[in-house]
Design a protein around this motif. Structure first.
Motif, short mmCIF file in Angstrom:
data_model
loop_
_atom_site.label_atom_id
_atom_site.label_comp_id
_atom_site.label_asym_id
_atom_site.label_seq_id
_atom_site.Cartn_x
_atom_site.Cartn_y
_atom_site.Cartn_z
N GLU A 89 0.82 -1.21 0.00
CA GLU A 89 0.00 0.00 0.00
C GLU A 89 0.85 1.26 0.00
O GLU A 89 0.54 2.22 -0.71
N MET A 90 1.92 1.28 0.78
CA MET A 90 2.77 2.47 0.84
C MET A 90 3.61 2.65 -0.42
O MET A 90 3.95 3.77 -0.80
N TYR A 117 3.31 5.93 -2.58
CA TYR A 117 4.47 6.78 -2.81
C TYR A 117 4.73 7.02 -4.30
O TYR A 117 5.09 8.12 -4.72
N ARG A 138 -7.38 2.08 1.11
CA ARG A 138 -5.98 2.12 1.53
C ARG A 138 -5.87 2.26 3.04
O ARG A 138 -5.09 1.55 3.69
N LEU A 157 -4.17 -0.35 5.63
CA LEU A 157 -3.09 0.07 6.51
C LEU A 157 -3.42 -0.26 7.96
O LEU A 157 -2.57 -0.73 8.72
N ILE A 177 5.17 3.73 8.05
CA ILE A 177 4.04 4.46 7.47
C ILE A 177 4.25 5.97 7.58
O ILE A 177 4.08 6.71 6.61
N ILE A 209 7.13 7.26 5.21
CA ILE A 209 6.75 7.28 3.80
C ILE A 209 5.73 8.38 3.54
O ILE A 209 5.78 9.07 2.50
N TYR A 210 4.81 8.56 4.46
CA TYR A 210 3.79 9.61 4.28
C TYR A 210 4.46 10.98 4.23
O TYR A 210 4.13 11.82 3.38
N ARG A 213 6.38 11.32 0.90
CA ARG A 213 5.48 11.53 -0.24
C ARG A 213 4.96 12.97 -0.25
O ARG A 213 4.83 13.59 -1.30
N THR A 244 10.68 2.78 -0.85
CA THR A 244 9.91 2.17 0.23
C THR A 244 10.55 0.86 0.68
O THR A 244 10.58 0.55 1.88
#
Length: 337
Positions: A137-138, A142, A153, A157, A178, A181-182, A185, A285
């Protein structure tokens, strides 16, 4: 469709292994203790017991044992076959993102799953599946400018993090993964027009589910504190649970020296990650996941074992690139001839 069919085949093979008693898994110990006291999982959730989530995760196998009238550990073993099949499915989905669709790669993933079935206990298998879901998902989140299907999503998560709670160390790793990566992004698409609706949507969700989020944060803090307390309240003692044992018992000047070295290594590591980020590397990722898991090895073998997922994927992606370049070169030579 091919991924789903292959996942069913993988599950069939593992089911045969369970039937022949090649693969045997014991019901999660902490969940079993609760089950012996009260078989109603809602009771433990309502009381807010620390291991209620683990019982919830393992509970379907208890229902299977009651419905089919089989021994609990046997039911749990069959339940784990579903987990391993889903793990195969998500690993191949991640490879599909990077256009790795060869039969050889799928076979390697299958062999990897079989090896895991042989050496792993049933509890950690849920964490492997959870981390695979988060990685998929990540990675999509991304790489794609407008990934869409935000509700699905967020649900996946949440499910991935819940599965990772079977190991407190992997749970912390997954949350850090998480969040990092958030943030990256958001920096990647730092145009306000591209990120504002995502931020607003996230804030609305946080407000609506504030009570649930508060309980989740309290649970994470409690689990971290529980582990530190278990090691006499000393953070450095956590290292005695994993590869940190190679340093022995640290105290005084030696502990200070190791902390200084750790800070320097961590600083260099962060600068390397930032450099990789600036190159817009598509496998960021996976690199970040393996990076976080590497540090987890020092506080727990099971915590760091999750590194096998991103390393396997990075290896198969690299092999696929090398083979693709060779095929293209051979094609050019044949055309020139």
């Amino acid at each position: 469709m091919v991924n789903k069919v292959c996942s069913c085949i993988v599950q069939g093979v593992i089911v045969c292994g369970v039937y022949l008693k090649i693969f045997v898994y014991d019901f999660i110990p902490q969940a079993y203790v609760l089950l012996k006291v009260n078989e109603n999982v809602l009771f433990w959730i309502d009381t807010g017991h620390i291991h209620a989530i683990r019982l919830l995760i393992a509970y379907p196998s208890y229902l299977m044992s009651q419905f089919f009238d089989i021994e609990l550990n046997l039911a749990f073993s069959y339940y784990c076959t579903i987990v391993f099949a889903l793990l195969y499915y998500f690993l191949t989905l991640i490879l599909k993102i990077y256009k790795v669709r060869s039969g050889v790669s799928n076979c390697i993933v299958f062999i990897f799953i079989v090896i895991l079935c042989t050496v792993m206990n049933g509890r950690v298998s849920f964490a492997f599946l959870g981390f695979a879901v988060l990685t998929y998902e990540m990675t999509v989140f991304y790489l794609i400018d407008k990934p869409g299907r935000w509700f699905e999503r967020y649900a996946k998560l949440l499910g991935g993090v819940l599965l990772c709670t079977v190991s407190s160390g992997i749970m912390v790793e997954s949350i850090g993964f998480i969040v990092t990566i958030y943030v990256m992004r958001t920096m990647k698409y730092r145009s306000w027009g591209k990120v504002r609706w995502g931020i607003i949507r996230l804030l609305i969700i946080c407000i609506i589910f504030s009570r649930f989020i508060y309980n989740g944060i309290a649970y994470v803090i409690f689990m971290i504190n529980k582990n530190i307390t278990y090691f006499d309240g000393k953070l450095l003692n956590l290292l005695q649970h994993g590869l940190g044992k190679i340093f022995g018992v640290m105290s005084g000047p030696f502990a200070l020296l190791m902390c200084m070295i750790g800070i320097i290594v961590l600083s260099i590591n962060i600068m390397m990650i930032i450099k990789i980020y600036r190159t817009q590397c598509s496998t960021l990722t996976l690199i970040l996941g393996s990076n976080l898991s590497f540090y987890g090895l020092f506080v727990g073998i099971s915590t760091g074992s999750i590194i096998l997922i991103p390393l396997l994927l990075l290896l198969l992606i690299r092999i696929n690139k090398i083979l693709t370049v060779r095929r293209n070169n051979n094609l050019r030579r044949s055309i020139n001839v």
